[in-house]
Design a protein around this motif. Structure first.
Motif: not given
Length: 117
Positions: A68-69, A81-82, A86-91
């Motif tokens: 996604k990044k 960007l949201g 969110i995906a970055s925070s989850k990982s």
């Protein structure tokens, strides 16, 4: 707070039986990974499978966040960007939890190894 040890032990046994599906423990007991016939106790293999699945999930979350990044950086309009955040925070949370579990396992291993025989 008064806790009666016998009732607590009985509750723990009933919860253990419930978790095992009311099956009797293996010949070697719950604490042993291998019974007297050399077969692997299912609880230890289930733990191994559960740990492997958890690590695969963390890996998938890391890959998804990376994809996604990259998509967002390349200008893909379908990724916001949201979603990337969110995906970055989850990982990140999954990785932190994995590191904490690893640290606890290493700590428990060291404690067991330092016990006198």
């Amino acid at each position: 707070m008064d806790i009666k040890s016998n009732s607590l032990y009985a509750q723990m046994q009933s919860m253990s039986m419930q978790a095992m599906g009311n099956k009797l423990p293996a010949v070697g007991g719950d604490d042993m990974a291998v019974d007297s016939l050399g077969k692997v106790n299912s609880s230890s293999s289930n733990f191994g499978n559960m740990l492997t699945d958890a690590l695969k999930t963390v890996n998938e979350l890391q890959k998804d966040a990376g994809e996604k990044k990259a998509a967002f950086e390349m200008g893909d309009k379908s990724v916001s960007l949201g979603e990337v955040m969110i995906a970055s925070s989850k990982s990140g949370i999954a990785l932190d939890a994995t590191v904490q579990v690893r640290n606890k396992l290493v700590e428990a291993y060291k404690e067991i190894m330092s016990m006198p025989v």
